[in-house]
Every structure is written in structure tokens, then in C-alpha cells.
Design a protein around this motif. Sequence first.
Motif, PDB file in Angstrom:
ATOM      1  N   THR A  69      -3.734   1.729  -2.309  1.00 11.27           N
ATOM      2  CA  THR A  69      -2.790   2.657  -2.920  1.00 11.27           C
ATOM      3  C   THR A  69      -3.365   2.436  -4.333  1.00 11.27           C
ATOM      4  O   THR A  69      -3.343   3.410  -5.374  1.00 11.27           O
ATOM      5  N   MET A 227      -3.138   6.466   6.442  1.00 13.67           N
ATOM      6  CA  MET A 227      -3.896   7.124   5.407  1.00 13.67           C
ATOM      7  C   MET A 227      -4.366   8.509   5.998  1.00 13.67           C
ATOM      8  O   MET A 227      -4.567   9.322   4.967  1.00 13.67           O
ATOM      9  N   SER A 258       3.158   4.941   3.424  1.00 13.30           N
ATOM     10  CA  SER A 258       2.035   4.822   2.896  1.00 13.30           C
ATOM     11  C   SER A 258       2.318   4.286   1.162  1.00 13.30           C
ATOM     12  O   SER A 258       1.410   4.535   0.225  1.00 13.30           O
ATOM     13  N   GLU A 261       2.101   7.504  -1.073  1.00 13.57           N
ATOM     14  CA  GLU A 261       1.071   8.257  -1.271  1.00 13.57           C
ATOM     15  C   GLU A 261       1.550   9.650  -0.505  1.00 13.57           C
ATOM     16  O   GLU A 261       0.787  10.695  -0.507  1.00 13.57           O
TER      17      GLU A 261
END
Length: 324
Positions: A69, A227, A258, A261
Motif C-alpha cells: 500500500t 487486495m 487493506s 485502500e
Amino acid sequence: MDYSKQAPREIVKPLMPFKREEWSNIDKISAFVIFLMHVPCIFAPSQFTWGAILVALVLYVITGLFGITISYHRHLSHKSFKIPKWLEYLFAYCGVHALQGDPMDWVSTHRCHHQFVDTDKDPHSPIQGFWFGHITWALNSYLLTKKVCPQYFRDFKGMERNILMLNLKHGRPTNVVDLEKQTFYRFIQKTYFLHPIALALLLYAIGGFPFVIWGMCVRITVFIHVMFMVNSVGHRWGTRQWSTSDLSTNNWWLSLLSFGEGWHNNHHAFEYSARHGLEWWQIDFSWYVIIFLQAIGLATDVKLPSQSHKERLAMDKLKDDTPK
């Protein structure tokens, strides 16, 4: 604030099952690697130890937060901030052990995603089916090559390959010239498989099979799907705060898994921004690390969306401007 849950356009294509007409050698290798990570997870309960769980969690943070990330995504793909080269390479090396591809391959695919987001040229949009957006795009190297390296099919200039590489494309992408110039990234691409294998051997030497199964297989499998959900779920279900031309959405629960994200509509509205959780209540662990690095002088030129840019894309403004 109650943001609209309506996508800017309907997804008209149905959910696609796992089906393929042709499997290239690259596809077979990719499928084998994914299979190799998933199957040992069946034995994870019988290999449970608190030490193995701790190793898995620590490596999940190191490879996911710092590697994918912060490094692969926000730094290398979007250049949202600057850090010293030694730290850049350290973070990128952490991403190598997430087993999601070498930095050049990952970045080239992601830059192409933003260039053609939610169109037929998007490498992994769910408009071509949920499962395509989630995982089967990674098992179709010819299709991915046509989208990311179309020049290959005109002049057939392939890239050097060896058994240590894990590159999902047949050609050489033209959108990562900045990384190709650096010896470090070329070296990582050519020796890619050696690094996770070395980590697996180290874990086995320290803690035996429990460390390998939890620290490698379970950890990698979970984060791969997290992801991949940013690609699939993050472009299909959730809320929308900003008026973008794509299908991106915000998902709070996906953001927790995440490291920030999941605030994907925020990201597609301001892809240059180092911060994805733009509201104070939008938890973004990657952003917290970046501002810490900025505070101690390691991160500079940290990019954030301007107020005028926010006002232009705000969903509330769009509603207010609609003719009554």
C-alpha cells in the motif's frame, strides 16, 4: 453524511465463472503459485501456535502496509510523496514478499488500470464479470498483455524471462520507464522467486511448518484476496462521496483489512493523494505512517487534494447543481 450508493453507470455484464479457452505457460505458473498458497491453508488449524499467528500478523503488516500500500501503490505507482532511495528500496523489498508480483509488473498494471478505469481496456474491472475483476484477470496473460503492452502484438518484442521471474505479461510495458532505469528493480524482477523462497526457508528454520503455513501461506492468501477485493468489491459495492466517471466505491471494512485502500472512491477522485481516508473518521493506516515519516523528515512533497478540487467533485455539489 449520507453519500449516494448509485454507480455512475450500471454494470451490465453478468458474474463470470472460472472458465478459460487457452492457458499459456505464464498462466499455468500463476495458477500454480496461487494454488500452492491456498492448499496448505487447509492444514492451518492443525498447525496453530501463538508464535505462528504473531509471525503471520507481523509479516502481514510489513509486506502489506509498508510493501504494497505505501510502496507499490502510493509511492511507486502514483508518486504521492518522496522518500530517500534507501527507504524506497527497503519498502519495495517488503512488497516483494507479498507475492503479488515484482514492483515493475505491479505498477505497470495499476497505472494502466487508472488510465482506462472501468472500460474494456482496464486490466481488472468487474464490468467484465465479478470473478474477472477479482482474480481471473491474473490468470489470462495474453489478455493482460494486450491491455498493458499492446506494442508487443505489433512488433513481438518480448522481455527476457527465466524460471525465477513472476511476470504476468508477455511484453515489456512502456509505462514504468522510471523504474526500469533503476538496477534494483531490474534485479528484483529477474530474481523474484528467490526472495519469498528464502523467507520461507528462514521461517522453517526458526519455527518449522507452523511458521511456514501461517507466515507464508495463510498470510499471503488472505492479503491477496484483500487486495483483489479492492479491484472487485471496491468497484461494485459501497458508497460514493465523489463524482467520478468510474465505478469506484468506499468500503470501511475493506479499508480496515487493506490499511486504508478501501476508501477507493476517494482514491480514484484524487489518485495523486497520499491520503485515502480524507475524513477524520476514515481510518487509513498507510496515511498515518506517511505523516509520521513526514514528521521525522523522511517523507517530503506529500500530495493532498486541494479544497477547490474537492468542491468540483463533491457529490453534494452535483445534487445541488441539478435543475429542479
